[in-house]
Structures are given as C-alpha cells and as structure tokens.
Write a protein that holds these residues in place. Structure first.
Motif, PDB file in Angstrom:
ATOM      1  N   SER A  82      11.287   0.381  -5.422  1.00  0.00           N
ATOM      2  CA  SER A  82      11.843   1.737  -5.456  1.00  0.00           C
ATOM      3  C   SER A  82      11.272   2.526  -6.635  1.00  0.00           C
ATOM      4  CB  SER A  82      13.366   1.658  -5.559  1.00  0.00           C
ATOM      5  OG  SER A  82      13.921   2.930  -5.673  1.00  0.00           O
ATOM      6  N   ARG A  83      11.219   1.905  -7.810  1.00  0.00           N
ATOM      7  CA  ARG A  83      10.654   2.588  -8.985  1.00  0.00           C
ATOM      8  C   ARG A  83       9.168   2.869  -8.807  1.00  0.00           C
ATOM      9  NH1 ARG A  83      13.145   1.826 -14.363  1.00  0.00           N
ATOM     10  NH2 ARG A  83      15.347   2.173 -13.994  1.00  0.00           N
ATOM     11  N   LEU A  84       8.463   1.936  -8.163  1.00  0.00           N
ATOM     12  CA  LEU A  84       7.031   2.145  -7.907  1.00  0.00           C
ATOM     13  C   LEU A  84       6.811   3.365  -7.029  1.00  0.00           C
ATOM     14  CD1 LEU A  84       5.463  -1.363  -7.266  1.00  0.00           C
ATOM     15  CD2 LEU A  84       4.590   0.365  -8.811  1.00  0.00           C
ATOM     16  N   THR A  85       7.573   3.461  -5.954  1.00  0.00           N
ATOM     17  CA  THR A  85       7.390   4.577  -5.027  1.00  0.00           C
ATOM     18  C   THR A  85       7.781   5.902  -5.671  1.00  0.00           C
ATOM     19  OG1 THR A  85       9.555   4.185  -4.018  1.00  0.00           O
ATOM     20  CG2 THR A  85       7.641   3.164  -2.960  1.00  0.00           C
ATOM     21  N   GLU A  86       8.727   5.854  -6.620  1.00  0.00           N
ATOM     22  CA  GLU A  86       9.117   7.068  -7.348  1.00  0.00           C
ATOM     23  C   GLU A  86       8.109   7.412  -8.448  1.00  0.00           C
ATOM     24  OE1 GLU A  86      12.892   6.017  -8.965  1.00  0.00           O
ATOM     25  OE2 GLU A  86      13.892   6.040  -7.016  1.00  0.00           O
ATOM     26  N   GLY A  87       7.287   6.414  -8.827  1.00  0.00           N
ATOM     27  CA  GLY A  87       6.320   6.626  -9.891  1.00  0.00           C
ATOM     28  C   GLY A  87       6.921   6.504 -11.285  1.00  0.00           C
ATOM     29  N   THR A  88       8.072   5.808 -11.400  1.00  0.00           N
ATOM     30  CA  THR A  88       8.759   5.720 -12.699  1.00  0.00           C
ATOM     31  C   THR A  88       8.741   4.318 -13.305  1.00  0.00           C
ATOM     32  OG1 THR A  88      10.903   5.354 -11.613  1.00  0.00           O
ATOM     33  CG2 THR A  88      10.299   7.636 -12.138  1.00  0.00           C
ATOM     34  N   LEU A  89       8.124   3.344 -12.657  1.00  0.00           N
ATOM     35  CA  LEU A  89       8.094   1.985 -13.203  1.00  0.00           C
ATOM     36  C   LEU A  89       7.144   1.922 -14.397  1.00  0.00           C
ATOM     37  CD1 LEU A  89       9.146  -0.953 -12.722  1.00  0.00           C
ATOM     38  CD2 LEU A  89       6.972  -1.369 -11.578  1.00  0.00           C
ATOM     39  N   LYS A  90       7.594   1.262 -15.467  1.00  0.00           N
ATOM     40  CA  LYS A  90       6.730   1.099 -16.643  1.00  0.00           C
ATOM     41  C   LYS A  90       6.894  -0.308 -17.202  1.00  0.00           C
ATOM     42  CE  LYS A  90       9.992   3.435 -19.746  1.00  0.00           C
ATOM     43  NZ  LYS A  90      11.123   3.316 -18.883  1.00  0.00           N
ATOM     44  N   ALA A  91       5.939  -0.723 -17.995  1.00  0.00           N
ATOM     45  CA  ALA A  91       5.968  -2.052 -18.607  1.00  0.00           C
ATOM     46  C   ALA A  91       7.235  -2.214 -19.434  1.00  0.00           C
ATOM     47  CB  ALA A  91       4.736  -2.258 -19.482  1.00  0.00           C
ATOM     48  N   GLY A  92       7.843  -3.394 -19.322  1.00  0.00           N
ATOM     49  CA  GLY A  92       9.043  -3.692 -20.093  1.00  0.00           C
ATOM     50  C   GLY A  92      10.342  -3.302 -19.420  1.00  0.00           C
ATOM     51  N   ASP A  93      10.288  -2.727 -18.214  1.00  0.00           N
ATOM     52  CA  ASP A  93      11.519  -2.333 -17.525  1.00  0.00           C
ATOM     53  C   ASP A  93      12.352  -3.558 -17.156  1.00  0.00           C
ATOM     54  OD1 ASP A  93      11.111   0.363 -17.655  1.00  0.00           O
ATOM     55  OD2 ASP A  93      10.526   0.607 -15.546  1.00  0.00           O
ATOM     56  N   ILE A  94      13.641  -3.482 -17.448  1.00  0.00           N
ATOM     57  CA  ILE A  94      14.594  -4.512 -17.050  1.00  0.00           C
ATOM     58  C   ILE A  94      15.553  -3.839 -16.081  1.00  0.00           C
ATOM     59  CG2 ILE A  94      16.380  -6.112 -17.823  1.00  0.00           C
ATOM     60  CD1 ILE A  94      14.902  -6.176 -20.548  1.00  0.00           C
ATOM     61  N   LEU A  95      15.531  -4.272 -14.830  1.00  0.00           N
ATOM     62  CA  LEU A  95      16.236  -3.556 -13.772  1.00  0.00           C
ATOM     63  C   LEU A  95      17.468  -4.284 -13.240  1.00  0.00           C
ATOM     64  CD1 LEU A  95      13.059  -2.345 -11.878  1.00  0.00           C
ATOM     65  CD2 LEU A  95      14.363  -1.158 -13.630  1.00  0.00           C
ATOM     66  N   TYR A  96      17.974  -5.220 -14.000  1.00  0.00           N
ATOM     67  CA  TYR A  96      19.216  -5.891 -13.614  1.00  0.00           C
ATOM     68  C   TYR A  96      20.400  -4.983 -13.912  1.00  0.00           C
ATOM     69  CZ  TYR A  96      16.597 -10.277 -13.380  1.00  0.00           C
ATOM     70  OH  TYR A  96      15.697 -11.259 -13.053  1.00  0.00           O
TER      71      TYR A  96
ATOM     72  N   THR B 193       0.879  -1.157   0.000  1.00  0.00           N
ATOM     73  CA  THR B 193       0.000   0.000   0.000  1.00  0.00           C
ATOM     74  C   THR B 193       0.920   1.210   0.000  1.00  0.00           C
ATOM     75  OG1 THR B 193      -1.692  -1.190   1.247  1.00  0.00           O
ATOM     76  CG2 THR B 193      -1.871   1.203   1.167  1.00  0.00           C
ATOM     77  N   ILE B 194       0.799   2.043  -1.037  1.00  0.00           N
ATOM     78  CA  ILE B 194       1.687   3.184  -1.224  1.00  0.00           C
ATOM     79  C   ILE B 194       0.876   4.468  -1.114  1.00  0.00           C
ATOM     80  CG2 ILE B 194       3.309   4.309  -2.808  1.00  0.00           C
ATOM     81  CD1 ILE B 194       3.742   1.522  -4.080  1.00  0.00           C
ATOM     82  N   SER B 195       1.361   5.390  -0.266  1.00  0.00           N
ATOM     83  CA  SER B 195       0.666   6.667  -0.082  1.00  0.00           C
ATOM     84  C   SER B 195       0.903   7.571  -1.288  1.00  0.00           C
ATOM     85  CB  SER B 195       1.163   7.355   1.191  1.00  0.00           C
ATOM     86  OG  SER B 195       2.496   7.798   1.007  1.00  0.00           O
ATOM     87  N   GLU B 196       0.161   8.681  -1.339  1.00  0.00           N
ATOM     88  CA  GLU B 196       0.315   9.639  -2.438  1.00  0.00           C
ATOM     89  C   GLU B 196       1.723  10.201  -2.499  1.00  0.00           C
ATOM     90  OE1 GLU B 196      -2.571  12.756  -2.956  1.00  0.00           O
ATOM     91  OE2 GLU B 196      -4.145  11.459  -2.183  1.00  0.00           O
ATOM     92  N   SER B 197       2.376  10.304  -1.340  1.00  0.00           N
ATOM     93  CA  SER B 197       3.734  10.854  -1.298  1.00  0.00           C
ATOM     94  C   SER B 197       4.793   9.821  -1.674  1.00  0.00           C
ATOM     95  CB  SER B 197       4.021  11.410   0.100  1.00  0.00           C
ATOM     96  OG  SER B 197       3.986  10.360   1.059  1.00  0.00           O
ATOM     97  N   GLY B 198       4.375   8.571  -1.942  1.00  0.00           N
ATOM     98  CA  GLY B 198       5.316   7.527  -2.335  1.00  0.00           C
ATOM     99  C   GLY B 198       5.851   6.708  -1.188  1.00  0.00           C
ATOM    100  N   GLU B 199       5.286   6.896  -0.016  1.00  0.00           N
ATOM    101  CA  GLU B 199       5.709   6.139   1.163  1.00  0.00           C
ATOM    102  C   GLU B 199       4.983   4.802   1.214  1.00  0.00           C
ATOM    103  OE1 GLU B 199       5.728   7.269   5.726  1.00  0.00           O
ATOM    104  OE2 GLU B 199       5.756   9.036   4.430  1.00  0.00           O
ATOM    105  N   ILE B 200       5.700   3.751   1.624  1.00  0.00           N
ATOM    106  CA  ILE B 200       5.071   2.440   1.770  1.00  0.00           C
ATOM    107  C   ILE B 200       4.388   2.391   3.136  1.00  0.00           C
ATOM    108  CG2 ILE B 200       5.442  -0.040   1.925  1.00  0.00           C
ATOM    109  CD1 ILE B 200       7.792   0.334   0.006  1.00  0.00           C
ATOM    110  N   VAL B 201       3.065   2.281   3.109  1.00  0.00           N
ATOM    111  CA  VAL B 201       2.266   2.267   4.325  1.00  0.00           C
ATOM    112  C   VAL B 201       2.137   0.836   4.861  1.00  0.00           C
ATOM    113  CG1 VAL B 201      -0.006   2.816   5.280  1.00  0.00           C
ATOM    114  CG2 VAL B 201       0.991   4.284   3.523  1.00  0.00           C
ATOM    115  N   LEU B 202       1.999  -0.117   3.945  1.00  0.00           N
ATOM    116  CA  LEU B 202       1.829  -1.528   4.318  1.00  0.00           C
ATOM    117  C   LEU B 202       2.600  -2.396   3.340  1.00  0.00           C
ATOM    118  CD1 LEU B 202       0.254  -3.721   6.016  1.00  0.00           C
ATOM    119  CD2 LEU B 202      -1.433  -3.668   4.182  1.00  0.00           C
ATOM    120  N   ARG B 203       3.271  -3.412   3.893  1.00  0.00           N
ATOM    121  CA  ARG B 203       4.014  -4.366   3.067  1.00  0.00           C
ATOM    122  C   ARG B 203       3.713  -5.748   3.626  1.00  0.00           C
ATOM    123  NH1 ARG B 203       9.618  -3.708   0.508  1.00  0.00           N
ATOM    124  NH2 ARG B 203      10.148  -5.843  -0.047  1.00  0.00           N
ATOM    125  N   LYS B 204       3.126  -6.587   2.781  1.00  0.00           N
ATOM    126  CA  LYS B 204       2.682  -7.899   3.249  1.00  0.00           C
ATOM    127  C   LYS B 204       2.977  -8.951   2.186  1.00  0.00           C
ATOM    128  CE  LYS B 204      -1.312  -9.658   5.688  1.00  0.00           C
ATOM    129  NZ  LYS B 204      -2.652  -9.345   6.140  1.00  0.00           N
TER     130      LYS B 204
END
Length: 117
Positions: A96-110, A28-39
C-alpha cells in the motif's frame, strides 16, 4: 513508466534478512500507482546471491527488504537498483505504501500496542 519491485517475504511480513529469505514478491506498478502484475517466487534455498540474480534477470528497479548486508546493498546499488531497507511490517501495508509512493527506508508498519493500566 512502470516500475518493477521485488519484496522479500516471510509468511505475510517483510523478511527480517535479505540473504535468508526463501520467498519473494514481484510487483509491477504503473505510474498511477496501480498494481499491473503481482507474482510470488519461492526459492529452493536461502541465498542473497540468488536473490540478486533474480532481481537482475527480472529487470527489478527497487528492492524492499528488512536487514541487508553491506555487500549485497552496495552490489545492488552498483547495478542501479534502489534498495529500501530496514522495513518491517505486514506485506500488504508495504505494498500500500509503495503504490502511494510513501514507503521509505526504516519504516516500521506494525500496529502500536496499546498500554493497559
């Protein structure tokens, strides 16, 4: 408004296929990009249908996965769930990319391998 994200996981990386994953991470990610819940969730067996049910029952707004069959992709989109697919790499980089709002389809993060001469 908070957003809920389900990430398919295999060890510490994005699972290569949606329908073959047995582990999922719910954020669960807040509007500010903070992780509120991780399960974390462990499924008894790999099933795309079970993952879809989990996403619907937990009010997930976005799913992050590797490969996904068209049947599941179109079903999730029909249910108004965003699907960020064809993502590869370590889970923590994806988060990290999710919280920054920069993750997109096809990203290879290795990390890229450096050539030795």
């Amino acid at each position: 408004m908070e957003r809920r994200v389900l990430i398919t996981v295999a060890k510490d990386e994005i699972a290569p296929r949606f329908d073959l994953t047995t582990e999922a991470l719910l954020l669960t990610i807040s509007e500010s990009g903070e992780i509120v819940l991780r399960k974390s969730f462990l499924l008894a067996y790999a099933s795309g249908d079970e993952l879809c049910d989990l996403a619907l029952s937990r009010d997930i707004g976005t799913i992050v996965c590797g490969g996904i069959e068209d049947e599941y992709y179109h079903y999730l989109r029909w249910k108004r769930i965003d699907v960020i697919d064809s993502v590869m790499g370590p889970v923590e980089r994806v988060v990290s990319r999710l919280t920054e709002g920069t993750l997109k389809a096809g990203d290879i993060l290795y990390d890229r391998a450096t050539e030795k001469k």
